[in-house]
Design a protein around this motif. Sequence first.
Motif, PDB file in Angstrom:
ATOM      1  N   PRO A  89     -47.078 -19.197 -15.566  1.00 40.46           N
ATOM      2  CA  PRO A  89     -46.235 -20.037 -16.425  1.00 40.46           C
ATOM      3  C   PRO A  89     -46.275 -21.488 -15.942  1.00 40.46           C
ATOM      4  N   TYR A  90     -46.444 -22.415 -16.884  1.00 44.32           N
ATOM      5  CA  TYR A  90     -46.394 -23.840 -16.507  1.00 44.32           C
ATOM      6  C   TYR A  90     -44.982 -24.362 -16.760  1.00 44.32           C
ATOM      7  N   VAL A  91     -44.298 -24.733 -15.691  1.00 41.91           N
ATOM      8  CA  VAL A  91     -42.927 -25.244 -15.812  1.00 41.91           C
ATOM      9  C   VAL A  91     -42.913 -26.687 -15.307  1.00 41.91           C
ATOM     10  N   PRO A  92     -42.778 -27.654 -16.210  1.00 36.66           N
ATOM     11  CA  PRO A  92     -42.793 -29.059 -15.755  1.00 36.66           C
ATOM     12  C   PRO A  92     -41.546 -29.394 -14.943  1.00 36.66           C
ATOM     13  N   VAL A  93     -41.720 -30.240 -13.934  1.00 34.12           N
ATOM     14  CA  VAL A  93     -40.548 -30.664 -13.151  1.00 34.12           C
ATOM     15  C   VAL A  93     -40.032 -32.008 -13.662  1.00 34.12           C
ATOM     16  N   ASP A  94     -40.902 -32.705 -14.395  1.00 30.18           N
ATOM     17  CA  ASP A  94     -40.546 -34.059 -14.834  1.00 30.18           C
ATOM     18  C   ASP A  94     -40.982 -34.228 -16.289  1.00 30.18           C
ATOM     19  N   ARG A  95     -40.103 -34.756 -17.135  1.00 29.07           N
ATOM     20  CA  ARG A  95     -40.481 -35.029 -18.528  1.00 29.07           C
ATOM     21  C   ARG A  95     -40.298 -36.518 -18.788  1.00 29.07           C
ATOM     22  N   ARG A  96     -41.362 -37.125 -19.281  1.00 31.25           N
ATOM     23  CA  ARG A  96     -41.348 -38.582 -19.484  1.00 31.25           C
ATOM     24  C   ARG A  96     -42.187 -38.912 -20.706  1.00 31.25           C
ATOM     25  N   ALA A 126     -47.971 -30.698 -34.772  1.00 30.21           N
ATOM     26  CA  ALA A 126     -47.409 -29.552 -34.041  1.00 30.21           C
ATOM     27  C   ALA A 126     -47.434 -29.812 -32.534  1.00 30.21           C
ATOM     28  N   TRP A 127     -48.035 -30.906 -32.133  1.00 28.44           N
ATOM     29  CA  TRP A 127     -48.130 -31.288 -30.712  1.00 28.44           C
ATOM     30  C   TRP A 127     -46.826 -31.931 -30.216  1.00 28.44           C
ATOM     31  N   GLU A 128     -45.867 -32.118 -31.108  1.00 32.77           N
ATOM     32  CA  GLU A 128     -44.611 -32.792 -30.733  1.00 32.77           C
ATOM     33  C   GLU A 128     -43.990 -32.096 -29.515  1.00 32.77           C
ATOM     34  N   GLY A 129     -43.587 -32.862 -28.520  1.00 30.57           N
ATOM     35  CA  GLY A 129     -43.017 -32.295 -27.289  1.00 30.57           C
ATOM     36  C   GLY A 129     -44.025 -32.257 -26.139  1.00 30.57           C
ATOM     37  N   ILE A 130     -45.313 -32.124 -26.473  1.00 30.61           N
ATOM     38  CA  ILE A 130     -46.341 -32.056 -25.417  1.00 30.61           C
ATOM     39  C   ILE A 130     -46.486 -33.407 -24.682  1.00 30.61           C
ATOM     40  N   PRO A 131     -46.456 -34.540 -25.404  1.00 28.22           N
ATOM     41  CA  PRO A 131     -46.650 -35.821 -24.689  1.00 28.22           C
ATOM     42  C   PRO A 131     -45.736 -35.987 -23.485  1.00 28.22           C
ATOM     43  N   SER A 132     -44.505 -35.451 -23.566  1.00 28.68           N
ATOM     44  CA  SER A 132     -43.549 -35.668 -22.466  1.00 28.68           C
ATOM     45  C   SER A 132     -43.900 -34.894 -21.193  1.00 28.68           C
ATOM     46  N   ILE A 133     -44.868 -33.957 -21.259  1.00 31.54           N
ATOM     47  CA  ILE A 133     -45.238 -33.236 -20.020  1.00 31.54           C
ATOM     48  C   ILE A 133     -46.627 -33.643 -19.497  1.00 31.54           C
ATOM     49  N   LEU A 134     -47.278 -34.588 -20.187  1.00 27.08           N
ATOM     50  CA  LEU A 134     -48.634 -34.980 -19.763  1.00 27.08           C
ATOM     51  C   LEU A 134     -48.638 -35.583 -18.357  1.00 27.08           C
ATOM     52  N   ALA A 135     -47.701 -36.502 -18.101  1.00 22.99           N
ATOM     53  CA  ALA A 135     -47.656 -37.159 -16.779  1.00 22.99           C
ATOM     54  C   ALA A 135     -47.453 -36.113 -15.691  1.00 22.99           C
ATOM     55  N   ASP A 136     -46.622 -35.115 -15.980  1.00 18.76           N
ATOM     56  CA  ASP A 136     -46.363 -34.031 -15.023  1.00 18.76           C
ATOM     57  C   ASP A 136     -47.651 -33.254 -14.714  1.00 18.76           C
ATOM     58  N   ILE A 137     -48.419 -32.961 -15.771  1.00 22.34           N
ATOM     59  CA  ILE A 137     -49.691 -32.233 -15.580  1.00 22.34           C
ATOM     60  C   ILE A 137     -50.661 -33.066 -14.737  1.00 22.34           C
ATOM     61  N   PHE A 138     -50.776 -34.354 -15.087  1.00 20.21           N
ATOM     62  CA  PHE A 138     -51.736 -35.213 -14.377  1.00 20.21           C
ATOM     63  C   PHE A 138     -51.366 -35.345 -12.899  1.00 20.21           C
TER      64      PHE A 138
END
Length: 204
Positions: A26-33, A44-56
């Motif tokens: 499971p991918y659980v982001p710690v930070d949403r920005r 349908a991608w709405e919401g994904i942009p806020s976890i990109l920085a966390d993934i990177f």
Amino acid sequence: MSLAMEYDHWKSVVRGLSKPKVPIEPYVPVDRRSPSRHLPVPSAWEGIPSILADIFQRFRLKTRLCLEFGVEYGYSTVALSSFFDHVIGVDTFEGDKHTVNKSNIFELTQERLSVYPNISLVRSDYRDYIRNEVRNFDLIHVDIVHTFADTYACGLWSAQHSHCTLFHDTQSFPQVKQAVREIARATGKRFYNYQESHGLGVLL
Ligand SMILES: C[S@@+](CC[C@H](N)C(=O)[O-])C[C@H]1O[C@@H](n2cnc3c(N)ncnc32)[C@H](O)[C@@H]1O
């Protein structure tokens, strides 16, 4: 055509029963920005942009070159362009059997994204594009027609040509999740899955 795709999906599911299980973490982001760029178009991608920085950050990804298969109106492309030096977006721009849009939106999308100098759009089927592309990418995002066969073909090439591959709609399309599972098995990469916003597979 769709029956054949369904067959590919179920064939993969049945064959997988006799193989070792592919772990999905499971991918659980710690930070949403929110990223610096946002395009107000339906996606349908709405919401994904806020976890990109966390993934990177989590996977220490380089942010030089990004490739996206499936641009449509440009929502995900613009979000990704907030982070990368250059983003190449590939799409037929004609829609597919799963999209609401079925008309040619290339000129409209190109005009809309022309204000972002680090985005290049290519009007092409992914099958033609990958025949001539030899570069390696820091990240590839796969969000084309959501069949098992196309996600597997495009996704396997992408996993072999990128450090990290993202797959949208792993929750809303079981055939996408199954394709990512099979690509993880074929490449030995790890499969993380974010469950919100229709699901995002992260393979690396
Ligand atoms: C779900 S939309 C992409 C949405 C976009 N990523 C976003 O979040 O805003 C899928 C897109 O994939 C494109 N597509 C479908 N099959 C394709 C193929 N074989 N090659 C290239 N593009 C394809 C369609 O034209 C459509 O615009």
